[in-house]
Motif scaffolding. Structure first.
Motif, short mmCIF file in Angstrom:
data_model
loop_
_atom_site.label_atom_id
_atom_site.label_comp_id
_atom_site.label_asym_id
_atom_site.label_seq_id
_atom_site.Cartn_x
_atom_site.Cartn_y
_atom_site.Cartn_z
N PRO A 40 -8.90 36.23 27.23
CA PRO A 40 -9.84 36.24 28.50
C PRO A 40 -11.30 36.48 27.78
CG PRO A 40 -8.00 37.76 29.07
CD PRO A 40 -7.73 37.28 27.56
N TYR A 41 -12.20 35.99 28.45
CA TYR A 41 -13.62 35.87 27.87
C TYR A 41 -14.13 37.33 27.53
CZ TYR A 41 -18.53 35.64 27.33
OH TYR A 41 -19.93 35.93 26.93
N HIS A 42 -13.79 38.27 28.54
CA HIS A 42 -14.19 39.71 28.24
C HIS A 42 -13.66 40.18 27.03
CE1 HIS A 42 -10.62 40.62 30.79
NE2 HIS A 42 -10.69 41.57 29.99
N VAL A 43 -12.50 39.45 26.56
CA VAL A 43 -11.76 40.29 25.34
C VAL A 43 -12.26 39.41 24.26
CG1 VAL A 43 -9.60 40.69 24.19
CG2 VAL A 43 -9.90 40.93 26.77
N ARG A 44 -12.53 38.17 24.35
CA ARG A 44 -12.67 37.46 23.34
C ARG A 44 -13.99 37.59 22.62
NH1 ARG A 44 -11.94 33.07 26.04
NH2 ARG A 44 -14.17 32.31 26.36
N VAL A 45 -15.03 38.18 23.58
CA VAL A 45 -16.38 38.54 22.98
C VAL A 45 -16.36 39.68 22.00
CG1 VAL A 45 -17.57 37.51 24.76
CG2 VAL A 45 -17.03 39.80 25.07
N LEU A 46 -15.18 40.57 22.20
CA LEU A 46 -15.02 41.71 21.50
C LEU A 46 -14.23 41.20 20.16
CD1 LEU A 46 -13.53 44.44 24.27
CD2 LEU A 46 -15.93 44.11 23.16
N VAL B 32 -1.27 43.09 23.93
CA VAL B 32 -2.22 44.20 24.44
C VAL B 32 -3.46 43.92 24.58
CG1 VAL B 32 -2.82 46.52 23.88
CG2 VAL B 32 -0.32 45.81 23.40
N ALA B 33 -4.23 43.17 23.89
CA ALA B 33 -5.77 42.97 24.03
C ALA B 33 -5.85 41.99 25.06
CB ALA B 33 -6.28 42.32 22.66
N ALA B 34 -4.95 41.05 25.26
CA ALA B 34 -5.11 40.19 26.50
C ALA B 34 -4.91 40.92 28.02
CB ALA B 34 -4.02 39.20 26.34
N ARG C 72 -14.03 52.87 25.64
CA ARG C 72 -14.84 51.87 25.58
C ARG C 72 -14.44 50.58 26.12
NH1 ARG C 72 -19.60 52.64 22.54
NH2 ARG C 72 -19.87 50.53 22.21
N LEU C 73 -13.04 50.36 25.87
CA LEU C 73 -12.36 49.26 26.38
C LEU C 73 -11.68 49.16 27.57
CD1 LEU C 73 -10.19 48.77 23.02
CD2 LEU C 73 -12.30 47.61 23.68
N GLY C 74 -12.24 50.45 28.59
CA GLY C 74 -11.62 50.51 29.70
C GLY C 74 -10.19 51.04 30.03
N VAL C 75 -9.75 51.80 28.88
CA VAL C 75 -8.27 52.24 28.96
C VAL C 75 -8.44 53.84 29.10
CG1 VAL C 75 -6.32 52.09 27.81
CG2 VAL C 75 -7.69 50.37 27.55
N ASP C 76 -7.81 54.28 29.94
CA ASP C 76 -7.63 55.64 30.14
C ASP C 76 -6.51 56.49 29.64
OD1 ASP C 76 -10.06 55.93 31.63
OD2 ASP C 76 -8.89 55.43 33.41
N CYS C 77 -6.34 57.18 28.97
CA CYS C 77 -5.07 57.91 28.24
C CYS C 77 -4.25 58.72 29.29
CB CYS C 77 -5.38 58.64 27.11
SG CYS C 77 -6.19 57.51 25.75
N ASP C 78 -5.12 59.48 30.14
CA ASP C 78 -4.41 60.10 31.36
C ASP C 78 -5.72 61.08 32.24
OD1 ASP C 78 -5.68 62.66 30.02
OD2 ASP C 78 -4.28 62.37 28.33
N ASP C 79 -5.40 61.88 33.15
CA ASP C 79 -6.43 62.22 34.09
C ASP C 79 -6.58 63.83 33.55
OD1 ASP C 79 -4.12 63.45 34.85
OD2 ASP C 79 -4.28 63.21 36.89
#
Length: 376
Positions: free
Chosen positions: A89-95, A130-132, A180-187
């Motif tokens: 996806p574009y938002h991943v491809r630019v990274l 995973v990146a996708a 930074r990648l929009g991934v949360d590990c827990d709350d």
């Protein structure tokens, strides 16, 4: 060349040495070129090296064969990587940067690590999958959902490290890199780092810095400022908050800096909590790094806090600190809606700038209690 003592060996070597016959044990210097030609008469594929390797019971050209096999394996990794990266996806491809990702992974030592993996293609394929699944800017996902059926696949090991390397996110704390990648590990871990502002009803020592985890942010009700319209400064990097707190302590200031740090790209919950500050009567100044992720960070914050202002995030601010560089910034015209000139200028220079580059000005604003902007 030394003449062998065994009669059979002498017979086999007959004709390879010019001149009069030698006695067993005697030696004669032989031209390699003439020896090669003489050996070739016994077989077109024979060489002195091949004969010597056979005589010593050693595999011929083992190193060359190994290098050739390695080259084939590397080419296979490059082809798989560049082909799959181009389909992200574009938002991943630019990274990831399909044009430069192989060189970056090779520089980081990941190509060698892949070659040593039990199944390089499988590991690389898993990382690309995973990146996708990484969310677009402004959205978040629980890390445990990135690998369906295996919630702990990204806890430790080569797979999470390779995903971060693929997305140019390695080199920082894993939790911050995932954030930074929009991934949360827990709350319970992560959230906002705060000084000078607190939830209603909380009692925090004056000037103390504390972390409000995601679970608490979900129901936060901010204490209003003593004076309506007082500014709170929202920053991306902990170094800014640390420097502001340190400066206040060093100067024995009675004014506590009011700073909130997202420690990377904020989650939707964090953005909403920051937006709620305006409901409590705070003015909000937000900023981030001058790069693809930083601009996405700004858009997410401003979407939840539309009354907030972009704090030293204009064209002049960027130009005041822009370094020399050769990075490639993949930006769209709409990436900085608060300043129509910023994206064209960043494209022209094609290099990021970071909050630390503006640190003296940011500290001055925090101490003064109001955001400023550079005027060139």
């Amino acid at each position: 060349m030394i003449v062998p003592a065994d009669p059979a060996e002498r017979a086999a070597a007959a004709g390879l040495i010019d001149g009069r016959p030698l006695e067993p044990g005697q030696s004669r210097r032989v031209s390699l070129e003439r020896l090669t030609a003489a050996v070739a008469t016994r077989g077109p594929r024979l060489t002195p090296g091949a004969v010597a390797a056979h005589a010593c019971n050693r595999r011929l050209a083992a190193n060359a064969r190994r290098r050739a096999q390695q080259t084939v394996a590397i080419d296979r990794i490059r082809a798989q990587l560049e082909s799959a990266a181009a389909e992200l996806p574009y938002h991943v491809r630019v990274l990831v940067g399909p044009e430069t990702v192989f060189t970056r992974l090779r520089t980081l030592g990941w190509v060698t690590r892949l070659l040593n993996a039990p199944d390089p293609a499988e590991l690389l394929g898993q990382a690309l999958q995973v990146a996708a699944r990484l969310p677009p800017p402004g959205r978040r996902i629980d890390r445990r959902l990135l690998v369906p059926g295996n919630p702990h696949a990204l806890d430790t090991g080569a797979l999470p490290a390779l995903v971060l390397a693929l997305t140019n996110s390695s080199g920082t704390r894993a939790r911050s890199a995932w954030a930074r990648l929009g991934v949360d590990c827990d709350d319970l871990l992560g959230g906002l780092i705060i000084t000078g502002v607190m939830p209603r009803g909380w009692r925090i020592p004056s000037g103390a810095t504390f972390t409000l985890p995601p679970r608490e942010l979900a129901r936060v009700d901010w204490e209003p400022p003593e004076t309506t319209g007082t500014w709170v400064f929202v920053t991306e990097n902990p170094s800014v908050l640390a420097a502001a707190s340190g400066q206040a302590l060093a100067q024995h200031s009675l004014v506590v800096p009011r700073v909130i740090c997202t420690a990377g790209t904020p989650s939707q919950r964090e953005c909403e909590a920051i937006g709620a500050l305006s409901d409590a009567g705070w003015n909000i100044a937000v900023r981030a790094d001058f790069d693809q992720a930083g601009l996405a960070h700004m858009r997410a914050l401003l979407a939840e806090a539309p009354v907030a202002v972009a704090w030293r995030m204009g064209t002049a601010d960027y130009l005041s600190v822009v370094p020399e560089g050769t990075d490639v910034l993949h930006l769209q015209d709409s990436d900085a809606p608060w300043d129509d000139h910023l994206v064209p200028v960043m494209r022209k220079h094609s290099v990021p700038a970071y909050e630390e580059d503006l640190l003296p000005a940011l500290l001055a604003d925090i101490a003064a209690g109001a955001p400023g902007s550079c005027a060139l």
